[in-house]
Design an enzyme around this catalytic site. Structure first.
Site, PDB file in Angstrom:
ATOM      1  N   GLU A  13      -0.647  -9.197  -0.598  1.00 26.48           N
ATOM      2  CA  GLU A  13      -2.076  -9.443  -0.347  1.00 26.48           C
ATOM      3  C   GLU A  13      -2.876  -9.397  -1.644  1.00 26.48           C
ATOM      4  O   GLU A  13      -3.793 -10.202  -1.849  1.00 26.48           O
ATOM      5  CB  GLU A  13      -2.589  -8.403   0.653  1.00 26.48           C
ATOM      6  CG  GLU A  13      -1.893  -8.543   2.001  1.00 26.48           C
ATOM      7  CD  GLU A  13      -2.269  -7.453   2.983  1.00 26.48           C
ATOM      8  OE1 GLU A  13      -1.860  -6.291   2.780  1.00 26.48           O
ATOM      9  OE2 GLU A  13      -2.988  -7.742   3.949  1.00 26.48           O
ATOM     10  N   GLY A  43       0.636  -4.915   1.017  1.00 23.22           N
ATOM     11  CA  GLY A  43      -0.558  -4.947   0.174  1.00 23.22           C
ATOM     12  C   GLY A  43      -0.303  -5.599  -1.180  1.00 23.22           C
ATOM     13  O   GLY A  43      -1.230  -6.142  -1.791  1.00 23.22           O
ATOM     14  N   ALA A  79       0.873  -1.169   0.000  1.00 15.55           N
ATOM     15  CA  ALA A  79       0.000   0.000   0.000  1.00 15.55           C
ATOM     16  C   ALA A  79       0.912   1.221   0.000  1.00 15.55           C
ATOM     17  O   ALA A  79       2.074   1.143   0.401  1.00 15.55           O
ATOM     18  CB  ALA A  79      -0.889  -0.020   1.229  1.00 15.55           C
ATOM     19  N   GLU A 115       4.650  -5.093   7.157  1.00 10.66           N
ATOM     20  CA  GLU A 115       3.937  -3.989   7.807  1.00 10.66           C
ATOM     21  C   GLU A 115       4.354  -3.770   9.252  1.00 10.66           C
ATOM     22  O   GLU A 115       4.307  -2.660   9.767  1.00 10.66           O
ATOM     23  CB  GLU A 115       2.418  -4.233   7.764  1.00 10.66           C
ATOM     24  CG  GLU A 115       1.805  -4.136   6.369  1.00 10.66           C
ATOM     25  CD  GLU A 115       1.704  -5.479   5.663  1.00 10.66           C
ATOM     26  OE1 GLU A 115       2.479  -6.419   5.988  1.00 10.66           O
ATOM     27  OE2 GLU A 115       0.846  -5.596   4.773  1.00 10.66           O
TER      28      GLU A 115
HETATM   29  C1  HXC Z   1       5.123   4.370  -1.112  1.00  8.40           C
HETATM   30  C2  HXC Z   1       7.026   3.385  -1.876  1.00  8.40           C
HETATM   31  C3  HXC Z   1       6.636   2.152  -1.350  1.00  8.40           C
HETATM   32  C4  HXC Z   1       5.383   2.092  -0.674  1.00  8.40           C
HETATM   33  C5  HXC Z   1       8.541   1.901  -2.292  1.00  8.40           C
HETATM   34  N1  HXC Z   1       8.203   3.181  -2.467  1.00  8.40           N
HETATM   35  N2  HXC Z   1       7.603   1.241  -1.621  1.00  8.40           N
HETATM   36  N3  HXC Z   1       6.260   4.475  -1.763  1.00  8.40           N
HETATM   37  N4  HXC Z   1       4.672   3.223  -0.578  1.00  8.40           N
HETATM   38  N5  HXC Z   1       4.926   0.964  -0.167  1.00  8.40           N
HETATM   39  C6  HXC Z   1       8.964   4.225  -3.146  1.00  8.40           C
HETATM   40  C7  HXC Z   1      10.166   4.639  -2.334  1.00  8.40           C
HETATM   41  O1  HXC Z   1       9.795   5.570  -1.345  1.00  8.40           O
HETATM   42  C8  HXC Z   1      11.017   5.245  -3.399  1.00  8.40           C
HETATM   43  O2  HXC Z   1      10.535   6.531  -3.698  1.00  8.40           O
HETATM   44  C9  HXC Z   1      10.737   4.374  -4.630  1.00  8.40           C
HETATM   45  O3  HXC Z   1       9.493   3.728  -4.357  1.00  8.40           O
HETATM   46  C10 HXC Z   1      11.790   3.310  -4.841  1.00  8.40           C
HETATM   47  O4  HXC Z   1      11.956   2.581  -3.632  1.00  8.40           O
HETATM   48  P1  HXC Z   1      13.376   2.361  -2.913  1.00  8.40           P
HETATM   49  O5  HXC Z   1      13.100   2.104  -1.501  1.00  8.40           O
HETATM   50  O6  HXC Z   1      14.289   3.471  -3.248  1.00  8.40           O
HETATM   51  O7  HXC Z   1      13.874   1.038  -3.675  1.00  8.40           O
HETATM   52  P2  HXC Z   1      14.828  -0.115  -3.089  1.00  8.40           P
HETATM   53  O8  HXC Z   1      15.956   0.505  -2.312  1.00  8.40           O
HETATM   54  O9  HXC Z   1      15.150  -0.970  -4.257  1.00  8.40           O
HETATM   55  O10 HXC Z   1      13.953  -0.924  -2.047  1.00  8.40           O
HETATM   56  C11 HXC Z   1      12.823  -1.642  -2.476  1.00  8.40           C
HETATM   57  C12 HXC Z   1      11.953  -2.031  -1.257  1.00  8.40           C
HETATM   58  C13 HXC Z   1      11.631  -0.766  -0.428  1.00  8.40           C
HETATM   59  C14 HXC Z   1      12.711  -3.069  -0.372  1.00  8.40           C
HETATM   60  C15 HXC Z   1      10.699  -2.703  -1.812  1.00  8.40           C
HETATM   61  O11 HXC Z   1      11.081   0.209  -1.305  1.00  8.40           O
HETATM   62  C16 HXC Z   1      10.634  -0.979   0.662  1.00  8.40           C
HETATM   63  O12 HXC Z   1      10.947  -1.521   1.711  1.00  8.40           O
HETATM   64  N6  HXC Z   1       9.392  -0.503   0.438  1.00  8.40           N
HETATM   65  C17 HXC Z   1       8.341  -0.561   1.434  1.00  8.40           C
HETATM   66  C18 HXC Z   1       7.817  -1.970   1.548  1.00  8.40           C
HETATM   67  C19 HXC Z   1       6.716  -2.002   2.590  1.00  8.40           C
HETATM   68  O13 HXC Z   1       6.929  -1.684   3.759  1.00  8.40           O
HETATM   69  N7  HXC Z   1       5.515  -2.412   2.174  1.00  8.40           N
HETATM   70  C20 HXC Z   1       4.384  -2.511   3.061  1.00  8.40           C
HETATM   71  C21 HXC Z   1       3.647  -1.213   2.997  1.00  8.40           C
HETATM   72  S1  HXC Z   1       2.359  -1.138   4.179  1.00  8.40           S
HETATM   73  P3  HXC Z   1      11.537   7.809  -3.773  1.00  8.40           P
HETATM   74  O14 HXC Z   1      10.579   8.948  -3.924  1.00  8.40           O
HETATM   75  O15 HXC Z   1      12.341   7.809  -2.517  1.00  8.40           O
HETATM   76  O16 HXC Z   1      12.342   7.504  -5.000  1.00  8.40           O
HETATM   77  C22 HXC Z   1       1.131  -1.996   3.489  1.00  8.40           C
HETATM   78  C23 HXC Z   1      -0.091  -2.021   4.322  1.00  8.40           C
HETATM   79  C24 HXC Z   1      -0.952  -3.129   3.845  1.00  8.40           C
HETATM   80  O17 HXC Z   1       1.202  -2.516   2.429  1.00  8.40           O
HETATM   81  C25 HXC Z   1      -2.151  -3.202   4.692  1.00  8.40           C
HETATM   82  C26 HXC Z   1      -3.361  -2.773   3.993  1.00  8.40           C
HETATM   83  C27 HXC Z   1      -3.209  -2.623   2.577  1.00  8.40           C
END
Ligand code: HXC
Length: 257
Positions: free
Chosen positions: A111, A108, A65, A131
């Site tokens: 999911e 998400g 998400a 998460e």
């Molecule tokens: C918003 C995101 C994002 C996310 C990545 N980006 N994931 N933006 N929401 N979930 C953005 C980053 O901020 C970054 O933007 C760009 O995408 C590239 O990501 P990087 O982190 O620079 O890439 P990398 O170093 O290769 O790492 C990849 C990654 C990491 C390991 C996947 O991005 C990461 O950990 N993302 C979050 C994963 C996460 O926590 N997902 C769960 C979300 S909560 P900029 O602007 O900096 O370039 C969720 C809740 C679900 O899903 C419950 C209900 C739906």
């Protein structure tokens, strides 16, 4: 139809839907949801189409998400609008939808893949429910569907540690039907979808419906329960901290409040 965050293409009787927010690793925001629901409804209603494939990019199916969209939200925003309940409409699609996953399927994104009828994985696929690292939990069915897919032990470990599962482990655990080389993923998924699209349409619907019946007993209550708790986590300070820390690219500093 015109969509902002997805691409939709028909290959004979197969509808190929590609998540297309590459700069955010296909993070799922409200517009992606609206696009997906509209595209799947159009697919379901189109008698020329028999099976859909949902895919992302080489790097990410979807990294979750949209954390930036959620970071400032509180319990009232989440519970008040039943945030993420809309994604369940994806599972109302009566014709099959195959998830073709390469790269990250996190939060998400994992999911969403599990909401599809089965997952075909590239050898680069990585699944996870990270998460907890943001001070929250799955909120789109992950805690329920992952347990049903891989069993309690792996699901619990993944939800509590946020660790990722690679394609090979995911296949062994039963999360994905098959692993294929990344370069062949979309072609292989479309081929599989074409096989399904070539079957009797009513039998396809009935087979999907009955396999799901085995899978879903008790699921609705589980998801409802999960969503309420997920919303409640938006009343915590650690949610604000966890999401702010992500945006600021630093480690979270938890207070347990
Ligand atoms: C918003 C995101 C994002 C996310 C990545 N980006 N994931 N933006 N929401 N979930 C953005 C980053 O901020 C970054 O933007 C760009 O995408 C590239 O990501 P990087 O982190 O620079 O890439 P990398 O170093 O290769 O790492 C990849 C990654 C990491 C390991 C996947 O991005 C990461 O950990 N993302 C979050 C994963 C996460 O926590 N997902 C769960 C979300 S909560 P900029 O602007 O900096 O370039 C969720 C809740 C679900 O899903 C419950 C209900 C739906």
């Amino acid at each position: 139809a015109e969509y902002e965050n997805i691409l939709v293409e028909q290959r004979e009787a197969v509808t190929l839907i590609t998540l297309n927010r590459p700069k955010a690793l296909n993070a799922l925001n409200a517009q992606v949801l609206a696009d997906l629901i509209a595209a799947l409804a159009a697919f379901d209603a189109d008698a020329s189409q028999g099976c859909a494939v949902l895919t992302g990019s080489e790097k990410a199916f979807a990294a979750g998400a949209d954390i930036k969209e959620m970071a400032e939200m509180g319990f009232a925003d989440m519970y008040g609008t039943d945030h993420f309940a809309g994604y369940e409409r994806i599972t109302a699609t009566r014709k099959p939808v195959i998830a073709a996953v390469a790269g990250y399927a996190l939060g998400g994104g994992c999911e969403l893949a599990m909401m599809c009828d089965f997952i075909l994985a590239a050898d680069t696929a990585k699944f996870g429910q990270p998460e907890i690292k943001l001070g929250v939990s799955p909120g789109m069915g992950g805690s329920q569907r992952l347990v049903r897919a891989v069993g309690k032990a792996k699901a619990m470990e993944m939800c509590l540690t946020g660790r990722m599962m690679e394609a090979e482990e995911a296949e062994r655990a039963g999360l994905v039907s098959r692993v294929v080389p990344a370069a062949d993923l979309v072609e292989e998924a479309v081929k599989t979808a074409a096989t399904i699209a070539g079957m009797a349409p009513l039998a396809v619907k009935a087979n999907k419906e009955m396999v799901n019946a085995a899978f879903e007993t008790g699921l609705a209550q589980g998801i409802q329960f999960e969503r309420r708790l997920f919303h409640a986590l938006f009343a915590t300070m650690d949610q604000k901290e966890g999401m702010a820390a992500f945006v600021e690219k630093r480690a979270g500093n938890w207070t347990g409040r």
